[in-house]
Design a protein around this motif. Structure first.
Motif, mmCIF file in Angstrom:
data_model
loop_
_atom_site.group_PDB
_atom_site.id
_atom_site.type_symbol
_atom_site.label_atom_id
_atom_site.label_comp_id
_atom_site.label_asym_id
_atom_site.label_seq_id
_atom_site.Cartn_x
_atom_site.Cartn_y
_atom_site.Cartn_z
ATOM 1 N N THR A 93 0.810 -1.214 0.000
ATOM 2 C CA THR A 93 0.000 0.000 0.000
ATOM 3 C C THR A 93 0.843 1.263 0.000
ATOM 4 O O THR A 93 0.353 2.334 -0.339
ATOM 5 N N LYS A 100 -1.564 4.312 3.127
ATOM 6 C CA LYS A 100 -1.702 3.476 4.328
ATOM 7 C C LYS A 100 -3.177 3.238 4.650
ATOM 8 O O LYS A 100 -4.002 4.140 4.564
ATOM 9 N N LEU A 101 -3.447 2.010 4.993
ATOM 10 C CA LEU A 101 -4.791 1.663 5.446
ATOM 11 C C LEU A 101 -4.936 2.060 6.906
ATOM 12 O O LEU A 101 -3.963 2.116 7.655
ATOM 13 N N GLU A 126 -8.746 -1.400 9.058
ATOM 14 C CA GLU A 126 -8.825 -1.943 7.700
ATOM 15 C C GLU A 126 -7.733 -2.986 7.477
ATOM 16 O O GLU A 126 -7.985 -4.050 6.901
ATOM 17 N N LYS A 127 -6.532 -2.661 7.918
ATOM 18 C CA LYS A 127 -5.413 -3.598 7.772
ATOM 19 C C LYS A 127 -5.689 -4.871 8.567
ATOM 20 O O LYS A 127 -5.474 -5.970 8.064
#
Length: 183
Positions: A132, A136-137, A141-142
């Motif tokens: 990503t 960045k998530l 979410e990650k």
């Protein structure tokens, strides 16, 4: 190209052909690429090892988010340096002729960042972060993505084993075509 042939004995070329998925012509082209990467000082002795940063200038690696892991995994001495034999191994595994099982073996080791012989949440988080980049998530979410990957692929709950990873890749026909570059 005539000069390249004199760098190798007939026996060396035969050995390289037997030990890799590369043809004689590809081995000679690999030597030319090696010369271009390491400069004139590096090709007087085929066993000279060079810092991974030099090898990472290879166009196929230069912008790859996993270039450090790739050169580390293909470094026979795990010393952040590569010799010509290591370079040939890299090109051989990345060739169109290398089988899925071999590509899967190396891909697994490239993604096993913590070296515990399992792809666990820690490895998957690092993979997601690498892929990503600046996008960045959010942490949740990650975590959702990592949990979903583990749920889908990790059959026994102990992390993704090499066998589970290979099984996953058999269901990804694009993997063989994307885990490659030509000499």
């Amino acid at each position: 190209m005539g000069n390249n042939k004199s760098v190798f004995t007939v026996e060396e070329l035969q050995d390289y052909e037997e030990l890799t998925y590369l043809t004689r012509k590809e081995i000679l082209l690999a030597w030319k690429r090696w010369e271009d990467l390491v400069g004139k000082a590096g090709f007087k002795n085929k066993t000279t090892r060079h810092p991974e940063e030099i090898i990472q200038e290879l166009p196929e690696l230069k912008y790859n988010p996993f270039k450090e892991r790739i050169t580390y995994v293909f470094s026979s001495a795990k010393d952040r340096q590569m010799g010509f034999d290591d370079f040939l191994d890299l090109l051989s595994v990345m060739s169109d002729k290398a089988p899925l099982q071999l590509k899967a073996f190396y891909a697994f080791h490239i993604f096993d960042f913590n070296g515990d012989h399992m792809l666990d949440g820690e490895d998957l988080e690092y993979i997601v972060d690498s892929l990503t980049g600046n996008e960045k998530l959010l942490p949740e979410e990650k975590n959702q993505l990592v949990d979903k990957l583990l749920k889908e692929v990790d059959l026994d709950g102990g992390g993704i084993s090499q066998e589970e990873f290979k099984h996953l890749l058999t269901k990804c026909p694009d993997f063989v075509h994307s885990f490659r570059f030509s000499v």
